[in-house]
Design a protein around this motif. Structure first.
Motif, PDB file in Angstrom:
ATOM      1  N   GLU A  40     -26.450  -3.143 -24.869  1.00 25.62           N
ATOM      2  CA  GLU A  40     -25.449  -2.755 -25.112  1.00 25.62           C
ATOM      3  C   GLU A  40     -25.131  -1.258 -25.923  1.00 25.62           C
ATOM      4  O   GLU A  40     -24.180  -1.237 -26.644  1.00 25.62           O
ATOM      5  CB  GLU A  40     -25.038  -3.503 -26.266  1.00 25.62           C
ATOM      6  CG  GLU A  40     -25.138  -4.616 -24.693  1.00 25.62           C
ATOM      7  CD  GLU A  40     -26.790  -5.088 -24.400  1.00 25.62           C
ATOM      8  OE1 GLU A  40     -26.873  -5.440 -25.319  1.00 25.62           O
ATOM      9  OE2 GLU A  40     -26.823  -6.502 -23.480  1.00 25.62           O
ATOM     10  N   GLY A  41     -26.549  -0.802 -26.926  1.00 27.44           N
ATOM     11  CA  GLY A  41     -25.277   0.362 -27.334  1.00 27.44           C
ATOM     12  C   GLY A  41     -26.112   0.287 -28.952  1.00 27.44           C
ATOM     13  O   GLY A  41     -25.874   1.178 -30.224  1.00 27.44           O
ATOM     14  N   GLY A  42     -26.250  -0.980 -29.359  1.00 22.50           N
ATOM     15  CA  GLY A  42     -28.044  -0.944 -30.409  1.00 22.50           C
ATOM     16  C   GLY A  42     -28.792  -0.747 -30.625  1.00 22.50           C
ATOM     17  O   GLY A  42     -29.074  -0.747 -29.708  1.00 22.50           O
ATOM     18  N   LEU A  43     -29.054  -1.521 -31.538  1.00 16.95           N
ATOM     19  CA  LEU A  43     -30.910  -1.457 -32.244  1.00 16.95           C
ATOM     20  C   LEU A  43     -31.377  -3.157 -32.270  1.00 16.95           C
ATOM     21  O   LEU A  43     -31.155  -3.931 -32.373  1.00 16.95           O
ATOM     22  CB  LEU A  43     -31.026  -0.513 -33.756  1.00 16.95           C
ATOM     23  CG  LEU A  43     -30.701   0.994 -32.904  1.00 16.95           C
ATOM     24  CD1 LEU A  43     -30.730   1.737 -34.887  1.00 16.95           C
ATOM     25  CD2 LEU A  43     -31.633   1.891 -31.771  1.00 16.95           C
ATOM     26  N   ARG A  44     -32.287  -2.905 -31.672  1.00 18.80           N
ATOM     27  CA  ARG A  44     -33.373  -4.648 -31.687  1.00 18.80           C
ATOM     28  C   ARG A  44     -34.673  -3.623 -32.975  1.00 18.80           C
ATOM     29  O   ARG A  44     -34.951  -2.867 -32.506  1.00 18.80           O
ATOM     30  CB  ARG A  44     -34.183  -4.483 -30.201  1.00 18.80           C
ATOM     31  CG  ARG A  44     -35.181  -6.398 -30.894  1.00 18.80           C
ATOM     32  CD  ARG A  44     -35.719  -6.631 -29.363  1.00 18.80           C
ATOM     33  NE  ARG A  44     -34.162  -7.175 -28.665  1.00 18.80           N
ATOM     34  CZ  ARG A  44     -33.474  -6.324 -27.202  1.00 18.80           C
ATOM     35  NH1 ARG A  44     -34.772  -5.035 -26.572  1.00 18.80           N
ATOM     36  NH2 ARG A  44     -32.894  -6.815 -25.910  1.00 18.80           N
ATOM     37  N   VAL A  45     -34.313  -4.206 -33.883  1.00 17.18           N
ATOM     38  CA  VAL A  45     -35.670  -4.171 -34.621  1.00 17.18           C
ATOM     39  C   VAL A  45     -37.178  -5.301 -34.544  1.00 17.18           C
ATOM     40  O   VAL A  45     -36.606  -6.385 -35.304  1.00 17.18           O
ATOM     41  CB  VAL A  45     -35.140  -4.031 -35.870  1.00 17.18           C
ATOM     42  CG1 VAL A  45     -36.022  -3.695 -37.486  1.00 17.18           C
ATOM     43  CG2 VAL A  45     -33.678  -3.253 -35.909  1.00 17.18           C
ATOM     44  N   GLY A  46     -37.468  -4.989 -34.541  1.00 18.35           N
ATOM     45  CA  GLY A  46     -39.058  -5.467 -34.753  1.00 18.35           C
ATOM     46  C   GLY A  46     -39.105  -6.258 -35.798  1.00 18.35           C
ATOM     47  O   GLY A  46     -39.101  -5.931 -36.836  1.00 18.35           O
ATOM     48  N   ALA A  47     -39.948  -7.555 -35.699  1.00 16.67           N
ATOM     49  CA  ALA A  47     -40.235  -8.369 -36.842  1.00 16.67           C
ATOM     50  C   ALA A  47     -41.189  -7.378 -37.973  1.00 16.67           C
ATOM     51  O   ALA A  47     -41.209  -7.771 -38.717  1.00 16.67           O
ATOM     52  CB  ALA A  47     -40.927 -10.144 -36.640  1.00 16.67           C
ATOM     53  N   GLN A  48     -42.210  -7.019 -37.615  1.00 17.99           N
ATOM     54  CA  GLN A  48     -43.301  -5.851 -38.307  1.00 17.99           C
ATOM     55  C   GLN A  48     -42.907  -5.111 -39.104  1.00 17.99           C
ATOM     56  O   GLN A  48     -43.655  -4.117 -38.997  1.00 17.99           O
ATOM     57  CB  GLN A  48     -44.398  -6.084 -37.488  1.00 17.99           C
ATOM     58  CG  GLN A  48     -45.467  -7.834 -37.056  1.00 17.99           C
ATOM     59  CD  GLN A  48     -45.287  -8.329 -38.968  1.00 17.99           C
ATOM     60  OE1 GLN A  48     -44.551  -8.634 -39.141  1.00 17.99           O
ATOM     61  NE2 GLN A  48     -46.623  -7.893 -38.819  1.00 17.99           N
ATOM     62  N   VAL A  49     -41.524  -4.592 -38.593  1.00 14.90           N
ATOM     63  CA  VAL A  49     -40.977  -3.363 -39.188  1.00 14.90           C
ATOM     64  C   VAL A  49     -41.408  -3.523 -40.183  1.00 14.90           C
ATOM     65  O   VAL A  49     -40.312  -3.834 -40.946  1.00 14.90           O
ATOM     66  CB  VAL A  49     -39.156  -2.614 -38.480  1.00 14.90           C
ATOM     67  CG1 VAL A  49     -39.090  -1.586 -38.890  1.00 14.90           C
ATOM     68  CG2 VAL A  49     -39.289  -2.489 -36.732  1.00 14.90           C
ATOM     69  N   ARG A  50     -40.984  -1.954 -40.842  1.00 16.14           N
ATOM     70  CA  ARG A  50     -41.516  -2.249 -42.248  1.00 16.14           C
ATOM     71  C   ARG A  50     -40.184  -1.143 -42.578  1.00 16.14           C
ATOM     72  O   ARG A  50     -40.133  -0.314 -42.395  1.00 16.14           O
ATOM     73  CB  ARG A  50     -42.512  -0.710 -42.778  1.00 16.14           C
ATOM     74  CG  ARG A  50     -44.456  -1.246 -42.723  1.00 16.14           C
ATOM     75  CD  ARG A  50     -44.919  -2.525 -43.097  1.00 16.14           C
ATOM     76  NE  ARG A  50     -45.997  -3.016 -42.965  1.00 16.14           N
ATOM     77  CZ  ARG A  50     -46.115  -3.954 -42.245  1.00 16.14           C
ATOM     78  NH1 ARG A  50     -45.330  -5.213 -43.327  1.00 16.14           N
ATOM     79  NH2 ARG A  50     -47.394  -5.325 -41.842  1.00 16.14           N
ATOM     80  N   ASN A  51     -40.159  -1.994 -43.564  1.00 20.21           N
ATOM     81  CA  ASN A  51     -38.701  -1.791 -44.773  1.00 20.21           C
ATOM     82  C   ASN A  51     -38.597   0.212 -44.432  1.00 20.21           C
ATOM     83  O   ASN A  51     -37.119   1.039 -44.481  1.00 20.21           O
ATOM     84  CB  ASN A  51     -38.703  -1.792 -45.420  1.00 20.21           C
ATOM     85  CG  ASN A  51     -38.583  -3.399 -45.909  1.00 20.21           C
ATOM     86  OD1 ASN A  51     -37.962  -3.852 -44.768  1.00 20.21           O
ATOM     87  ND2 ASN A  51     -38.157  -4.068 -47.135  1.00 20.21           N
ATOM     88  N   SER A  52     -39.409   0.697 -44.961  1.00 21.39           N
ATOM     89  CA  SER A  52     -39.604   1.940 -44.824  1.00 21.39           C
ATOM     90  C   SER A  52     -39.260   3.195 -43.898  1.00 21.39           C
ATOM     91  O   SER A  52     -37.985   3.823 -43.639  1.00 21.39           O
ATOM     92  CB  SER A  52     -41.418   2.550 -45.859  1.00 21.39           C
ATOM     93  OG  SER A  52     -41.520   2.496 -44.870  1.00 21.39           O
ATOM     94  N   ASP A  53     -40.191   2.059 -42.689  1.00 20.13           N
ATOM     95  CA  ASP A  53     -39.722   3.306 -41.290  1.00 20.13           C
ATOM     96  C   ASP A  53     -38.483   2.748 -41.177  1.00 20.13           C
ATOM     97  O   ASP A  53     -37.290   3.765 -40.501  1.00 20.13           O
ATOM     98  CB  ASP A  53     -40.386   2.718 -39.579  1.00 20.13           C
ATOM     99  CG  ASP A  53     -41.956   2.754 -40.508  1.00 20.13           C
ATOM    100  OD1 ASP A  53     -42.165   3.764 -41.139  1.00 20.13           O
ATOM    101  OD2 ASP A  53     -42.977   1.959 -40.128  1.00 20.13           O
TER     102      ASP A  53
END
Length: 97
Positions: A40-53
């Motif tokens: 759909e053009g959005g982003l899926r952010v994984g639960a383990q993604v670091r806030n800095s990343d």
């Protein structure tokens, strides 16, 4: 038992003896550390993604600048490098509001 990833919130609570889990389950190596495009053009952010990343990702910076600003304003670089997205959502708030 409590799940732990970055641990920035849980470790503070354990030091204050507010939390006393009998066991810790380390989930930091689960493969949920990606930011992916959706159909759909959005982003899926994984639960383990670091806030800095998350704050540094060019797609997040261009499409969701307010999210980037909030992440950068919400914690020091040291905390952002350790804190996970899921931890931010699940943290135990200590503020009375």
């Amino acid at each position: 038992a409590k799940f732990i990833s970055g641990g920035t919130n849980l470790l503070d609570l354990m030091k204050l003896e507010i939390e006393r889990p009998a066991h810790l389950v380390d989930i930091s190596r689960l493969p949920f550390d990606r930011i992916e495009e959706t159909a759909e053009g959005g982003l899926r952010v994984g639960a383990q993604v670091r806030n800095s990343d998350l704050a540094a990702d060019p797609r997040v910076r261009s499409r969701y600048p307010l999210l980037t600003q909030a992440l950068l304003a919400g914690a020091s670089g040291q905390i952002r490098n350790k804190a996970s997205t899921s931890g931010n959502l699940l943290q135990r708030t200590r503020c009375p509001y």
